[in-house]
Scaffold this motif. Structure first.
Motif, PDB file in Angstrom:
ATOM      1  N   PRO A   1      34.365 -42.020  -7.523  1.00 16.61           N
ATOM      2  CA  PRO A   1      33.400 -41.280  -6.691  1.00 16.61           C
ATOM      3  C   PRO A   1      32.734 -40.125  -7.450  1.00 16.61           C
ATOM      4  N   LEU A   2      33.465 -39.477  -8.331  1.00 15.83           N
ATOM      5  CA  LEU A   2      32.881 -38.408  -9.146  1.00 15.83           C
ATOM      6  C   LEU A   2      31.835 -38.982 -10.093  1.00 15.83           C
ATOM      7  N   ALA A   3      32.137 -40.105 -10.723  1.00 16.34           N
ATOM      8  CA  ALA A   3      31.184 -40.747 -11.625  1.00 16.34           C
ATOM      9  C   ALA A   3      29.911 -41.139 -10.885  1.00 16.34           C
ATOM     10  N   VAL A   4      30.065 -41.638  -9.677  1.00 19.83           N
ATOM     11  CA  VAL A   4      28.899 -41.997  -8.860  1.00 19.83           C
ATOM     12  C   VAL A   4      28.114 -40.737  -8.510  1.00 19.83           C
ATOM     13  N   GLY A   5      28.807 -39.647  -8.211  1.00 21.29           N
ATOM     14  CA  GLY A   5      28.139 -38.375  -7.915  1.00 21.29           C
ATOM     15  C   GLY A   5      27.329 -37.871  -9.093  1.00 21.29           C
ATOM     16  N   ILE A   6      27.882 -38.003 -10.294  1.00 22.21           N
ATOM     17  CA  ILE A   6      27.156 -37.598 -11.498  1.00 22.21           C
ATOM     18  C   ILE A   6      25.918 -38.471 -11.671  1.00 22.21           C
ATOM     19  N   ALA A   7      26.095 -39.778 -11.538  1.00 15.13           N
ATOM     20  CA  ALA A   7      24.964 -40.701 -11.686  1.00 15.13           C
ATOM     21  C   ALA A   7      23.888 -40.413 -10.652  1.00 15.13           C
ATOM     22  N   ASN A   8      24.284 -40.138  -9.428  1.00 12.54           N
ATOM     23  CA  ASN A   8      23.312 -39.836  -8.375  1.00 12.54           C
ATOM     24  C   ASN A   8      22.559 -38.537  -8.661  1.00 12.54           C
ATOM     25  N   ALA A   9      23.269 -37.530  -9.149  1.00 14.53           N
ATOM     26  CA  ALA A   9      22.633 -36.251  -9.453  1.00 14.53           C
ATOM     27  C   ALA A   9      21.567 -36.413 -10.535  1.00 14.53           C
ATOM     28  N   VAL A  10      21.903 -37.152 -11.567  1.00 14.25           N
ATOM     29  CA  VAL A  10      20.959 -37.387 -12.659  1.00 14.25           C
ATOM     30  C   VAL A  10      19.785 -38.227 -12.166  1.00 14.25           C
ATOM     31  N   SER A  11      20.088 -39.266 -11.414  1.00 13.89           N
ATOM     32  CA  SER A  11      19.045 -40.146 -10.885  1.00 13.89           C
ATOM     33  C   SER A  11      18.095 -39.384  -9.963  1.00 13.89           C
ATOM     34  N   ASP A  12      18.650 -38.524  -9.112  1.00 12.79           N
ATOM     35  CA  ASP A  12      17.813 -37.730  -8.204  1.00 12.79           C
ATOM     36  C   ASP A  12      16.877 -36.810  -8.983  1.00 12.79           C
ATOM     37  N   ALA A  13      17.404 -36.137 -10.005  1.00 14.96           N
ATOM     38  CA  ALA A  13      16.570 -35.244 -10.816  1.00 14.96           C
ATOM     39  C   ALA A  13      15.497 -36.038 -11.548  1.00 14.96           C
ATOM     40  N   GLN A  14      15.864 -37.198 -12.045  1.00 14.64           N
ATOM     41  CA  GLN A  14      14.906 -38.045 -12.760  1.00 14.64           C
ATOM     42  C   GLN A  14      13.798 -38.520 -11.817  1.00 14.64           C
TER      43      GLN A  14
ATOM     44  N   ASP B   1      20.295 -28.190 -12.540  1.00 13.91           N
ATOM     45  CA  ASP B   1      21.117 -26.999 -12.712  1.00 13.91           C
ATOM     46  C   ASP B   1      22.541 -27.483 -12.952  1.00 13.91           C
ATOM     47  N   VAL B   2      22.899 -27.603 -14.223  1.00 14.95           N
ATOM     48  CA  VAL B   2      24.177 -28.203 -14.593  1.00 14.95           C
ATOM     49  C   VAL B   2      25.349 -27.395 -14.051  1.00 14.95           C
ATOM     50  N   ASP B   3      25.293 -26.082 -14.143  1.00 12.34           N
ATOM     51  CA  ASP B   3      26.400 -25.255 -13.658  1.00 12.34           C
ATOM     52  C   ASP B   3      26.618 -25.422 -12.159  1.00 12.34           C
TER      53      ASP B   3
ATOM     54  N   THR C   1      29.976 -34.277 -19.269  1.00  9.67           N
ATOM     55  CA  THR C   1      29.479 -35.585 -18.860  1.00  9.67           C
ATOM     56  C   THR C   1      28.113 -35.467 -18.199  1.00  9.67           C
ATOM     57  N   LEU C   2      27.958 -34.481 -17.334  1.00  9.07           N
ATOM     58  CA  LEU C   2      26.677 -34.270 -16.666  1.00  9.07           C
ATOM     59  C   LEU C   2      25.571 -33.946 -17.669  1.00  9.07           C
ATOM     60  N   ARG C   3      25.875 -33.116 -18.653  1.00  6.98           N
ATOM     61  CA  ARG C   3      24.892 -32.783 -19.694  1.00  6.98           C
ATOM     62  C   ARG C   3      24.522 -34.026 -20.518  1.00  6.98           C
TER      63      ARG C   3
ATOM     64  N   ALA D   1      19.106 -39.563 -19.912  1.00 11.19           N
ATOM     65  CA  ALA D   1      18.072 -39.952 -18.951  1.00 11.19           C
ATOM     66  C   ALA D   1      16.778 -39.151 -19.135  1.00 11.19           C
ATOM     67  N   GLY D   2      16.793 -38.204 -20.074  1.00 15.29           N
ATOM     68  CA  GLY D   2      15.609 -37.391 -20.305  1.00 15.29           C
ATOM     69  C   GLY D   2      15.432 -36.271 -19.297  1.00 15.29           C
ATOM     70  N   VAL D   3      16.508 -35.891 -18.634  1.00 12.62           N
ATOM     71  CA  VAL D   3      16.474 -34.814 -17.641  1.00 12.62           C
ATOM     72  C   VAL D   3      16.914 -33.521 -18.324  1.00 12.62           C
ATOM     73  N   GLN D   4      16.099 -32.494 -18.216  1.00 11.31           N
ATOM     74  CA  GLN D   4      16.384 -31.221 -18.863  1.00 11.31           C
ATOM     75  C   GLN D   4      17.308 -30.357 -18.007  1.00 11.31           C
ATOM     76  N   PRO D   5      18.261 -29.666 -18.647  1.00 14.25           N
ATOM     77  CA  PRO D   5      19.093 -28.719 -17.900  1.00 14.25           C
ATOM     78  C   PRO D   5      18.310 -27.439 -17.629  1.00 14.25           C
ATOM     79  N   ARG D   6      18.713 -26.710 -16.612  1.00 10.25           N
ATOM     80  CA  ARG D   6      18.114 -25.396 -16.367  1.00 10.25           C
ATOM     81  C   ARG D   6      19.219 -24.404 -16.068  1.00 10.25           C
ATOM     82  N   LYS D   7      18.880 -23.160 -16.214  1.00  7.54           N
ATOM     83  CA  LYS D   7      19.840 -22.074 -15.968  1.00  7.54           C
ATOM     84  C   LYS D   7      20.093 -21.946 -14.470  1.00  7.54           C
TER      85      LYS D   7
END
Length: 68
Positions: free
Chosen positions: A6-19, A26-28, A51-53, A59-65
């Motif tokens: 479920p955590l891995a899916v959450g990470i994938a969803n977060a990246v996919s949503d940002a993309q 916001d990685v933090d 992993t999130l970074r 995926a080409g998604v930039q981190p932000r502060k």
């Protein structure tokens, strides 16, 4: 089922949503939220953040502060 799936899916969803929104992530803050949402994963903050970074960069998604 793995306790970390479920955590891995959450990470994938977060990246996919940002993309999909064509926005940065916001990685933090997202790391904090994922750890709160998935305590069963029994993993470290640094591992989730790394992993999130990595997944975001792939995926080409930039981190932000974090907004304060």
């Amino acid at each position: 089922m793995s306790k970390k799936l479920p955590l891995a899916v959450g990470i994938a969803n977060a990246v996919s949503d940002a993309q999909r929104r064509n926005s940065s992530i916001d990685v933090d803050a997202k790391t904090d939220q994922l750890l709160k949402d998935h305590p069963e994963a029994e993993t470290t903050r640094s591992m989730v953040e790394k992993t999130l970074r990595e997944e975001s960069a792939d995926a080409g998604v930039q981190p932000r502060k974090r907004r304060r």
